[in-house]
Structures are given as structure tokens and as C-alpha cells.
Motif scaffolding. Sequence first.
Motif, PDB file in Angstrom:
ATOM      1  N   CYS A 134       0.713  -1.228  -0.096  1.00 22.74           N
ATOM      2  CA  CYS A 134      -0.210  -0.101  -0.234  1.00 22.74           C
ATOM      3  C   CYS A 134       0.827   1.278  -0.077  1.00 22.74           C
ATOM      4  N   SER A 135       1.987   1.316   0.701  1.00 22.12           N
ATOM      5  CA  SER A 135       2.640   2.629   0.918  1.00 22.12           C
ATOM      6  C   SER A 135       3.567   2.737  -0.289  1.00 22.12           C
ATOM      7  N   LYS A 136       3.815   1.591  -0.918  1.00 22.77           N
ATOM      8  CA  LYS A 136       4.829   1.652  -2.310  1.00 22.77           C
ATOM      9  C   LYS A 136       4.199   2.188  -3.385  1.00 22.77           C
ATOM     10  N   TYR A 137       2.758   1.637  -3.570  1.00 19.92           N
ATOM     11  CA  TYR A 137       2.069   1.701  -4.863  1.00 19.92           C
ATOM     12  C   TYR A 137       0.434   2.305  -4.506  1.00 19.92           C
ATOM     13  N   TYR A 138       0.647   3.224  -3.716  1.00 19.91           N
ATOM     14  CA  TYR A 138      -0.628   3.962  -3.361  1.00 19.91           C
ATOM     15  C   TYR A 138      -1.953   3.069  -3.306  1.00 19.91           C
ATOM     16  N   TYR A 139      -2.002   1.999  -2.732  1.00 19.17           N
ATOM     17  CA  TYR A 139      -3.072   1.473  -2.251  1.00 19.17           C
ATOM     18  C   TYR A 139      -3.677   1.845  -0.876  1.00 19.17           C
ATOM     19  N   THR A 140      -4.789   1.098  -0.748  1.00 19.14           N
ATOM     20  CA  THR A 140      -5.395   1.184   0.651  1.00 19.14           C
ATOM     21  C   THR A 140      -5.862  -0.077   1.321  1.00 19.14           C
ATOM     22  N   TYR A 141      -5.062  -0.270   2.332  1.00 18.95           N
ATOM     23  CA  TYR A 141      -5.498  -1.769   3.049  1.00 18.95           C
ATOM     24  C   TYR A 141      -6.893  -1.482   3.403  1.00 18.95           C
ATOM     25  N   VAL A 142      -7.544  -2.779   2.963  1.00 18.98           N
ATOM     26  CA  VAL A 142      -8.944  -3.031   3.233  1.00 18.98           C
ATOM     27  C   VAL A 142      -9.119  -3.790   4.343  1.00 18.98           C
ATOM     28  N   SER A 143      -8.821  -5.243   4.104  1.00 16.39           N
ATOM     29  CA  SER A 143      -9.044  -6.178   5.258  1.00 16.39           C
ATOM     30  C   SER A 143      -8.290  -7.571   5.067  1.00 16.39           C
ATOM     31  N   ALA A 144      -8.296  -8.092   6.132  1.00 15.72           N
ATOM     32  CA  ALA A 144      -7.584  -9.360   6.228  1.00 15.72           C
ATOM     33  C   ALA A 144      -8.753 -10.383   6.177  1.00 15.72           C
ATOM     34  N   ASN A 145      -8.292 -11.678   5.745  1.00 15.94           N
ATOM     35  CA  ASN A 145      -9.344 -12.653   5.527  1.00 15.94           C
ATOM     36  C   ASN A 145      -8.960 -13.745   6.444  1.00 15.94           C
ATOM     37  N   THR A 146      -9.966 -14.843   6.887  1.00 14.87           N
ATOM     38  CA  THR A 146      -9.508 -15.972   7.718  1.00 14.87           C
ATOM     39  C   THR A 146      -9.874 -17.256   6.957  1.00 14.87           C
ATOM     40  N   ASN A 147     -10.086 -17.273   5.671  1.00 12.70           N
ATOM     41  CA  ASN A 147     -10.316 -18.517   5.254  1.00 12.70           C
ATOM     42  C   ASN A 147      -9.201 -18.693   4.080  1.00 12.70           C
ATOM     43  N   SER A 148      -9.361 -19.832   3.073  1.00 10.50           N
ATOM     44  CA  SER A 148      -8.136 -20.242   2.245  1.00 10.50           C
ATOM     45  C   SER A 148      -8.194 -19.374   1.014  1.00 10.50           C
ATOM     46  N   ASP A 149      -9.100 -18.471   0.746  1.00  6.96           N
ATOM     47  CA  ASP A 149      -9.323 -17.918  -0.579  1.00  6.96           C
ATOM     48  C   ASP A 149      -8.120 -17.077  -0.826  1.00  6.96           C
ATOM     49  N   TRP A 150      -7.797 -16.255   0.165  1.00  9.16           N
ATOM     50  CA  TRP A 150      -6.736 -15.151   0.133  1.00  9.16           C
ATOM     51  C   TRP A 150      -6.521 -14.538   1.414  1.00  9.16           C
ATOM     52  N   ASP A 151      -5.440 -13.925   1.513  1.00 13.49           N
ATOM     53  CA  ASP A 151      -5.124 -13.260   2.816  1.00 13.49           C
ATOM     54  C   ASP A 151      -5.456 -11.839   3.285  1.00 13.49           C
ATOM     55  N   VAL A 152      -5.249 -10.956   2.290  1.00 15.45           N
ATOM     56  CA  VAL A 152      -5.425  -9.588   2.426  1.00 15.45           C
ATOM     57  C   VAL A 152      -6.160  -8.889   1.116  1.00 15.45           C
ATOM     58  N   VAL A 153      -6.787  -7.853   1.396  1.00 17.41           N
ATOM     59  CA  VAL A 153      -7.537  -7.366   0.257  1.00 17.41           C
ATOM     60  C   VAL A 153      -6.988  -5.750   0.408  1.00 17.41           C
ATOM     61  N   ILE A 154      -6.631  -5.218  -0.748  1.00 18.86           N
ATOM     62  CA  ILE A 154      -6.011  -3.790  -1.104  1.00 18.86           C
ATOM     63  C   ILE A 154      -6.622  -3.191  -2.040  1.00 18.86           C
ATOM     64  N   ASN A 155      -6.955  -1.955  -1.944  1.00 16.65           N
ATOM     65  CA  ASN A 155      -7.504  -1.318  -2.991  1.00 16.65           C
ATOM     66  C   ASN A 155      -6.919  -0.058  -3.617  1.00 16.65           C
ATOM     67  N   HIS A 156      -7.060   0.427  -4.733  1.00 10.23           N
ATOM     68  CA  HIS A 156      -6.531   1.310  -5.468  1.00 10.23           C
ATOM     69  C   HIS A 156      -7.497   2.216  -6.257  1.00 10.23           C
ATOM     70  N   PRO A 157      -7.508   3.536  -6.256  1.00 13.25           N
ATOM     71  CA  PRO A 157      -8.676   4.455  -6.433  1.00 13.25           C
ATOM     72  C   PRO A 157      -8.790   4.024  -8.120  1.00 13.25           C
ATOM     73  N   LEU A 158      -8.141   3.551  -8.668  1.00  9.40           N
ATOM     74  CA  LEU A 158      -8.203   3.307 -10.136  1.00  9.40           C
ATOM     75  C   LEU A 158      -8.576   1.722 -10.534  1.00  9.40           C
ATOM     76  N   HIS A 159      -8.693   0.919  -9.440  1.00  8.41           N
ATOM     77  CA  HIS A 159      -8.748  -0.394  -9.809  1.00  8.41           C
ATOM     78  C   HIS A 159      -9.697  -0.956  -8.736  1.00  8.41           C
ATOM     79  N   ASP A 160     -10.356  -2.217  -8.921  1.00 10.34           N
ATOM     80  CA  ASP A 160     -11.241  -2.977  -7.921  1.00 10.34           C
ATOM     81  C   ASP A 160     -10.346  -3.317  -7.077  1.00 10.34           C
ATOM     82  N   ASN A 161     -10.727  -4.123  -5.750  1.00 11.67           N
ATOM     83  CA  ASN A 161     -10.029  -4.767  -4.819  1.00 11.67           C
ATOM     84  C   ASN A 161      -9.319  -5.794  -5.595  1.00 11.67           C
TER      85      ASN A 161
END
Length: 160
Positions: free
Chosen positions: A27-54
Motif C-alpha cells: 500500500c505504501s509503495k504503490y498507493y493502495y489502501t489496506y482494506v481487510s484481512a481474511n480468515t479462510n483459504s481464498d486469500w489473505d488480504v485485500v487492498i484497493n487502489h482508486p483506479l482499480h477494483d479490490n
Amino acid sequence: MSNYYQKFMGQLTIAEKYQEFAANTICSKYYYTYVSANTNSDWDVVINHPLHDNVTIEVKNDYQAVNNFFIEYESRGHDSGINVTKSDFYCYICTNPKRSEMYIIKTEKLKELVQNANVANVVGGDGHTSKGYLLNINKYSPYFKKIENIEIPNYYDNNR
């Protein structure tokens, strides 16, 4: 409480710290925003960029990694790791003092690499209960984006 359970919970705590570290670093290097962590095996974290989806990220940390990435695909007889993640990206953090580096790759590209490259298929993990592919870091690093100019913390020191 069993020794296995205590060890597992300690490792989970470490993994969660590295997941947060990876998300905050990206997030700090590429201008994303930290959204949330996850507790299952699908993925670990979600980040967001103003020009992209999660964007979802699977984060792996490896204290043993010096020459190879261990890409887990099975644990205790069940699909795991690369076989179950639904993440957009795979982040691999080498936390060995001899090689303290962080890499990121599109998950689909990593799946393609382990399926099509001539990589070793090995047993590893705690008690050798996991199976994974070994990707030589130097040989396959051109496919990964190395996150430069960061200091990777050693969360293992307090949990050994």
C-alpha cells in the motif's frame, strides 16, 4: 492444550503479522489502501487502489528460504496453498537472515510456472506433512516483482 496446537497458534500469529506487513508495504509503495484481512483459504488480504477494483493477495513467509521458494500445494493430505487460493497475487516473503526479500507475482502466472516449469516436487513444512514445488529464486525471479528498499521484520524471534 496440545503442543501441536500451541505451535500452530504461534505460527498463525507470525503469519498474520507478515500478512499485515505485506499489505502495508504494498500500500505504501504503490498507493493502495489496506482494506481487510481474511480468515479462510481464498486469500489473505485485500487492498484497493482508486483506479482499480479490490485486489486480493495470498501472503507466504518462509524462514528457511535461501535459494528456493517452497510453493505448497498440499498439507496433511488435503489441497492447500497454490491449489486452493483464489487470490489475484501471491506475495512471498523470505525471512531468512541470509536472504531477507519480498516478491510478488500474479497467482495465475505462478500456477502456470509450477505446472509448466521443470521444478522439484518435495515434502516439507512442519513434520514434513506438506507437499510443494521448489522454484529456484535466482532462476525464476524475473517472473516476480521484487519489492525494493524495505526492511523485513523478524517476527520469529519472539515466537521460538
